[in-house]
Design a protein around this motif. Structure first.
Motif, PDB file in Angstrom:
ATOM      1  N   ARG A 108      21.579   5.537   4.457  1.00  0.00           N
ATOM      2  CA  ARG A 108      21.718   6.380   3.242  1.00  0.00           C
ATOM      3  C   ARG A 108      21.332   5.655   1.825  1.00  0.00           C
ATOM      4  NH1 ARG A 108      25.530  10.062   2.303  1.00  0.00           N
ATOM      5  NH2 ARG A 108      23.986  10.767   0.440  1.00  0.00           N
ATOM      6  N   GLY A 109      21.374   4.381   2.002  1.00  0.00           N
ATOM      7  CA  GLY A 109      20.723   3.683   0.713  1.00  0.00           C
ATOM      8  C   GLY A 109      19.250   3.547   1.012  1.00  0.00           C
ATOM      9  N   LEU A 110      18.522   3.843   0.165  1.00  0.00           N
ATOM     10  CA  LEU A 110      17.109   3.710   0.162  1.00  0.00           C
ATOM     11  C   LEU A 110      16.700   2.165   0.040  1.00  0.00           C
ATOM     12  CD1 LEU A 110      14.042   4.778   0.339  1.00  0.00           C
ATOM     13  CD2 LEU A 110      14.195   5.019  -2.180  1.00  0.00           C
ATOM     14  N   ALA A 111      17.625   1.408  -0.684  1.00  0.00           N
ATOM     15  CA  ALA A 111      17.242  -0.192  -0.867  1.00  0.00           C
ATOM     16  C   ALA A 111      17.454  -0.809   0.238  1.00  0.00           C
ATOM     17  CB  ALA A 111      18.001  -0.744  -1.985  1.00  0.00           C
ATOM     18  N   ARG A 112      18.646  -0.262   1.169  1.00  0.00           N
ATOM     19  CA  ARG A 112      18.999  -1.015   2.465  1.00  0.00           C
ATOM     20  C   ARG A 112      18.012  -0.722   3.545  1.00  0.00           C
ATOM     21  NH1 ARG A 112      24.857  -0.735   5.080  1.00  0.00           N
ATOM     22  NH2 ARG A 112      24.999  -2.493   6.537  1.00  0.00           N
ATOM     23  N   THR A 113      17.544   0.489   3.361  1.00  0.00           N
ATOM     24  CA  THR A 113      16.493   0.964   4.360  1.00  0.00           C
ATOM     25  C   THR A 113      15.222   0.230   4.269  1.00  0.00           C
ATOM     26  OG1 THR A 113      17.143   3.291   4.598  1.00  0.00           O
ATOM     27  CG2 THR A 113      15.080   2.894   5.434  1.00  0.00           C
ATOM     28  N   ALA A 114      14.816  -0.238   2.815  1.00  0.00           N
ATOM     29  CA  ALA A 114      13.505  -0.895   2.558  1.00  0.00           C
ATOM     30  C   ALA A 114      13.821  -2.222   2.918  1.00  0.00           C
ATOM     31  CB  ALA A 114      13.724  -0.823   1.201  1.00  0.00           C
ATOM     32  N   GLU A 115      14.967  -2.754   2.824  1.00  0.00           N
ATOM     33  CA  GLU A 115      15.325  -4.052   3.293  1.00  0.00           C
ATOM     34  C   GLU A 115      15.211  -4.460   4.909  1.00  0.00           C
ATOM     35  OE1 GLU A 115      19.235  -7.483   2.927  1.00  0.00           O
ATOM     36  OE2 GLU A 115      19.004  -5.609   2.140  1.00  0.00           O
ATOM     37  N   HIS A 116      15.659  -3.264   5.503  1.00  0.00           N
ATOM     38  CA  HIS A 116      15.737  -3.489   6.767  1.00  0.00           C
ATOM     39  C   HIS A 116      14.265  -3.050   7.734  1.00  0.00           C
ATOM     40  CE1 HIS A 116      16.878  -2.210  11.129  1.00  0.00           C
ATOM     41  NE2 HIS A 116      15.945  -1.113  10.776  1.00  0.00           N
ATOM     42  N   LEU A 117      13.496  -2.774   6.736  1.00  0.00           N
ATOM     43  CA  LEU A 117      12.115  -2.413   7.139  1.00  0.00           C
ATOM     44  C   LEU A 117      11.226  -3.783   7.028  1.00  0.00           C
ATOM     45  CD1 LEU A 117      11.299   1.415   6.631  1.00  0.00           C
ATOM     46  CD2 LEU A 117      11.809   0.264   8.599  1.00  0.00           C
ATOM     47  N   GLY A 118      11.675  -4.842   6.142  1.00  0.00           N
ATOM     48  CA  GLY A 118      10.812  -5.896   6.154  1.00  0.00           C
ATOM     49  C   GLY A 118       9.554  -5.515   5.199  1.00  0.00           C
ATOM     50  N   THR A 119       8.430  -5.902   5.794  1.00  0.00           N
ATOM     51  CA  THR A 119       7.115  -5.980   5.087  1.00  0.00           C
ATOM     52  C   THR A 119       6.852  -4.669   4.869  1.00  0.00           C
ATOM     53  OG1 THR A 119       5.930  -5.998   7.111  1.00  0.00           O
ATOM     54  CG2 THR A 119       6.297  -8.052   6.118  1.00  0.00           C
ATOM     55  N   ASP A 120       7.553  -3.651   5.470  1.00  0.00           N
ATOM     56  CA  ASP A 120       6.868  -2.276   5.327  1.00  0.00           C
ATOM     57  C   ASP A 120       7.951  -1.589   4.183  1.00  0.00           C
ATOM     58  OD1 ASP A 120       4.522  -1.336   6.375  1.00  0.00           O
ATOM     59  OD2 ASP A 120       5.464  -1.230   8.286  1.00  0.00           O
ATOM     60  N   GLY A 121       9.107  -2.402   3.758  1.00  0.00           N
ATOM     61  CA  GLY A 121      10.111  -2.007   2.719  1.00  0.00           C
ATOM     62  C   GLY A 121       9.716  -1.357   1.350  1.00  0.00           C
ATOM     63  N   PRO A 122       8.512  -2.024   0.838  1.00  0.00           N
ATOM     64  CA  PRO A 122       8.088  -1.655  -0.260  1.00  0.00           C
ATOM     65  C   PRO A 122       7.266  -0.336  -0.038  1.00  0.00           C
ATOM     66  CG  PRO A 122       7.892  -3.965  -0.236  1.00  0.00           C
ATOM     67  CD  PRO A 122       8.272  -3.496   1.073  1.00  0.00           C
ATOM     68  N   ARG A 123       6.449  -0.150   1.072  1.00  0.00           N
ATOM     69  CA  ARG A 123       5.672   1.026   1.168  1.00  0.00           C
ATOM     70  C   ARG A 123       6.761   2.180   1.271  1.00  0.00           C
ATOM     71  NH1 ARG A 123       3.218  -2.630   4.601  1.00  0.00           N
ATOM     72  NH2 ARG A 123       1.085  -3.200   3.883  1.00  0.00           N
ATOM     73  N   TRP A 124       7.864   2.035   2.205  1.00  0.00           N
ATOM     74  CA  TRP A 124       8.822   3.062   2.360  1.00  0.00           C
ATOM     75  C   TRP A 124       9.417   3.544   1.189  1.00  0.00           C
ATOM     76  CZ3 TRP A 124       9.815   5.694   6.962  1.00  0.00           C
ATOM     77  CH2 TRP A 124      10.916   6.432   7.014  1.00  0.00           C
ATOM     78  N   ARG A 125       9.564   2.760   0.276  1.00  0.00           N
ATOM     79  CA  ARG A 125      10.320   3.068  -0.989  1.00  0.00           C
ATOM     80  C   ARG A 125       9.253   3.732  -1.760  1.00  0.00           C
ATOM     81  NH1 ARG A 125      14.824  -0.937  -3.892  1.00  0.00           N
ATOM     82  NH2 ARG A 125      15.477   0.724  -5.282  1.00  0.00           N
ATOM     83  N   LYS A 126       8.171   3.120  -1.683  1.00  0.00           N
ATOM     84  CA  LYS A 126       7.021   3.933  -2.595  1.00  0.00           C
ATOM     85  C   LYS A 126       6.831   5.430  -2.369  1.00  0.00           C
ATOM     86  CE  LYS A 126       2.480   3.279  -4.355  1.00  0.00           C
ATOM     87  NZ  LYS A 126       1.066   2.465  -4.279  1.00  0.00           N
ATOM     88  N   LEU A 127       6.990   5.627  -0.782  1.00  0.00           N
ATOM     89  CA  LEU A 127       6.774   6.986  -0.286  1.00  0.00           C
ATOM     90  C   LEU A 127       7.931   7.674  -0.787  1.00  0.00           C
ATOM     91  CD1 LEU A 127       5.266   8.719   1.518  1.00  0.00           C
ATOM     92  CD2 LEU A 127       6.496   7.799   3.494  1.00  0.00           C
ATOM     93  N   MET A 128       9.291   7.313  -0.598  1.00  0.00           N
ATOM     94  CA  MET A 128      10.323   8.071  -0.517  1.00  0.00           C
ATOM     95  C   MET A 128      11.059   8.112  -2.144  1.00  0.00           C
ATOM     96  SD  MET A 128      10.639   9.490   2.273  1.00  0.00           S
ATOM     97  CE  MET A 128      10.423   9.169   4.164  1.00  0.00           C
ATOM     98  N   GLU A 129      10.860   7.205  -2.851  1.00  0.00           N
ATOM     99  CA  GLU A 129      11.729   7.025  -4.030  1.00  0.00           C
ATOM    100  C   GLU A 129      11.230   8.165  -4.962  1.00  0.00           C
ATOM    101  OE1 GLU A 129      13.859   3.642  -6.426  1.00  0.00           O
ATOM    102  OE2 GLU A 129      11.860   3.475  -6.490  1.00  0.00           O
ATOM    103  N   PRO A 130       9.958   8.393  -5.288  1.00  0.00           N
ATOM    104  CA  PRO A 130       9.718   9.498  -6.277  1.00  0.00           C
ATOM    105  C   PRO A 130      10.259  10.866  -5.628  1.00  0.00           C
ATOM    106  CG  PRO A 130       7.879   8.152  -5.861  1.00  0.00           C
ATOM    107  CD  PRO A 130       8.812   7.703  -4.830  1.00  0.00           C
ATOM    108  N   LEU A 131      10.347  11.074  -4.262  1.00  0.00           N
ATOM    109  CA  LEU A 131      10.861  12.475  -3.966  1.00  0.00           C
ATOM    110  C   LEU A 131      12.523  12.340  -4.138  1.00  0.00           C
ATOM    111  CD1 LEU A 131       8.823  12.596  -0.516  1.00  0.00           C
ATOM    112  CD2 LEU A 131       8.328  13.592  -2.913  1.00  0.00           C
ATOM    113  N   THR A 132      13.048  10.895  -3.827  1.00  0.00           N
ATOM    114  CA  THR A 132      14.667  11.422  -3.995  1.00  0.00           C
ATOM    115  C   THR A 132      14.858  11.508  -5.607  1.00  0.00           C
ATOM    116  OG1 THR A 132      14.663   9.054  -4.070  1.00  0.00           O
ATOM    117  CG2 THR A 132      14.937   9.895  -2.045  1.00  0.00           C
ATOM    118  N   ASP A 133      14.221  10.930  -6.289  1.00  0.00           N
ATOM    119  CA  ASP A 133      14.350  11.118  -7.785  1.00  0.00           C
ATOM    120  C   ASP A 133      14.258  12.662  -8.154  1.00  0.00           C
ATOM    121  OD1 ASP A 133      14.546   8.597  -8.172  1.00  0.00           O
ATOM    122  OD2 ASP A 133      12.671   7.747  -8.799  1.00  0.00           O
ATOM    123  N   ARG A 134      13.245  13.396  -7.423  1.00  0.00           N
ATOM    124  CA  ARG A 134      13.226  14.882  -7.854  1.00  0.00           C
ATOM    125  C   ARG A 134      13.586  15.650  -6.683  1.00  0.00           C
ATOM    126  NH1 ARG A 134      12.225  14.878 -13.180  1.00  0.00           N
ATOM    127  NH2 ARG A 134      11.615  17.302 -12.935  1.00  0.00           N
TER     128      ARG A 134
END
Length: 505
Positions: free
Chosen positions: A101-127
């Motif tokens: 549920r938490g985007l930060a926890r998902t990013a942490e779980h994905l390791g090196t791809d965490g920042p990419r996942w966050r960059k993809l999803m966070e602007p969408l979750t914000d809107r």
């Protein structure tokens, strides 16, 4: 006197009826089956104390769509239970990827791809609300949130190439598994939009399961319809529109093929041919299991997920889905699995619990899905077979017996191609209005397409209210509100913040 008839009581037919009844119309609903709800039915199959979802099980859109936001299921006693992990994706060798549920926890779980996942999803979750309202609209109006539309437009094209934007197999598979909900060729623009819609909702309003099963959603909608004067006729198969007499408005929660059977001889040649050209997508083959224990996933993280995608690596999923879309059966199809009691313990009784699963197969596929799905689950959960107490399978070819809208097992009521994502079921400015006076389509074969969001029915009803009753705004759908007025009848006024949430037709 009846003001409007609804034929078919799936989630869109019910949403249309709610909208019309709230506008003050006297609504009658006709359902071929003995129980209403379409894809929202829950019933015991093997044990009277263990309910199974007969079609849909997990409902991201019931928490997110504009219709359900305004209808407010929780205020009506329907608890939308959120799993800790909305969805997970086991991989070969006991590995697994998960969306928390938490985007930060998902990013942490994905390791090196965490920042990419966050960059993809966070602007969408914000809107998130703007993203949902754009994709679950009639696709004919200016976006209510232009920034959300821009953020989505900047991300969808990047997901349509065969080349992945992620560095790890885990992140690749996690997003590709969500894209596979499009049930069609991968990659594609419609699948990319679905991946971003469902993917970001995991970190926004979630992927909830209704406590007690999907049928609780239908029960709440039916209760509201009858409270506002609607009548429900189950076990009533309407075979010809002439049976409805002189009812001035008719909304059909049916697919193009069913509409042709009801009224094809009355339709203009050009429109009739457009419906005949309508394409159906791959099928879903369903298996229901009664088991004696939770699914023994090799990776315990998977056991915390509300939904599990079984497809292997990104390359595996592309191979499976593209072969299936081309009509070629594969021995290892993409499978969605839900163990409802993980999120809703009330679904288990006496040490037994349901397991729900779909396999993506070619349209009209006749293979028994029980063995097909059992093998796929066993691949990632050794020992699952030993927990099975009873099982039932519905091949894709037989699914339209359960619901005639599911032609050849196509639970999406039409292929999600780029053209059919917009021109459903035919290329018309108003896709809900048919050439027949007062007759509207409101099924998932109209925009915005499949899923339990109610928006096809809601938008069709709003179109009918505007044309036939002069209503310019949606009636109030909130619990406890009075009947709104249609065509000059009395109804409550809305101001301020509530008014902003209204839908201009």
């Amino acid at each position: 006197m009846t003001d409007a008839a609804i034929v078919g009581t799936g989630p869109n037919g019910l949403a249309a009826a709610v909208t019309l009844a709230r506008a003050g119309l006297r609504v009658a609903l006709f359902e071929k089956a003995d129980t209403a709800g379409g894809g929202l039915r829950t019933a015991p199959l093997f044990d009277r104390d263990v309910p199974h979802d007969l079609c849909s099980a997990v409902h991201p859109m019931a928490a997110a769509s504009r219709f359900f936001r305004r209808f407010d299921l929780p205020a009506r006693g329907v608890r939308l239970l959120q799993p800790t992990v909305p969805y997970a994706h086991p991989l070969p060798g006991g590995r697994a990827a998960a969306a928390w549920r938490g985007l930060a926890r998902t990013a942490e779980h994905l390791g090196t791809d965490g920042p990419r996942w966050r960059k993809l999803m966070e602007p969408l979750t914000d809107r998130s609300e703007g993203v949902v309202d754009l994709l679950l609209s009639g696709q004919r109006t200016v976006p209510r949130d232009p920034l959300a539309a821009l953020r989505l437009a900047l991300r969808v094209p990047a997901q349509t190439t065969a080349r992945s934007r992620f560095a790890t197999e885990a992140a690749e598979a996690l997003l590709t598994g969500v894209a596979a909900h499009a049930v069609g060729r991968l990659p594609s623009l419609p699948a990319a939009a679905i991946a971003l819609l469902l993917g970001h909702l995991a970190h926004s309003t979630g992927w909830p399961l209704p406590e007690g099963g999907s049928g609780r959603i239908a029960e709440a909608m039916i209760a509201d319809i009858t409270a506002h004067g609607g009548t429900l006729h189950t076990g009533h198969h309407v075979r010809d529109l002439a049976e409805l007499g002189d009812i001035p408005l008719v909304l059909l929660d049916v697919g193009p093929r069913e509409f042709l059977a009801l009224a094809g001889h009355r339709l203009p040649t050009r429109y009739r041919r457009a419906l005949q050209r309508y394409r159906y997508g791959p099928g879903a083959a369903k298996a229901d299991f009664l088991v004696s224990a939770p699914i023994p996933w090799r990776n315990p993280l998977v056991g915390r997920a509300g939904t599990v995608h079984l497809g292997g690596t990104r390359a595996d999923i592309l191979r499976q889905e593209n072969a299936t879309a081309a009509g070629r059966p594969v021995p290892d199809p993409f499978v969605l699995v839900v163990d409802p009691a993980v999120t809703d313990p009330s679904r288990a009784a006496g040490g037994r619990r349901p397991v729900w699963a779909y396999a993506h197969v070619p349209n009209g596929d006749r293979r028994d899905p029980v063995e097909l799905i059992r093998r796929r689950i066993e691949q990632y959960a050794p020992g699952f077979t030993d927990t099975i107490v009873a099982a039932r399978g519905i091949p894709a070819a037989d699914y339209e017996t359960y619901n005639p809208n599911y032609t050849g097992g196509d639970i999406g009521a039409g292929a999600l191609t780029l053209r059919q994502s917009i021109a459903r079921p035919a290329a018309r400015w108003n896709p809900y209005r048919t050439p027949l006076p007062g007759v509207y389509l409101c099924s998932a074969a109209t925009p915005p397409g499949p899923s339990v969001h109610g928006m096809c029915g809601h938008l069709a009803a709003l179109s009918a209210l505007r044309r036939h009753h002069g209503l310019r705004h949606s009636p109030d759908l909130s619990p406890g509100s009075g009947r709104a007025g249609a065509g000059g009848r009395t109804g409550g006024r809305q101001t301020g913040k509530k008014r902003k949430e209204e839908e201009t037709i």
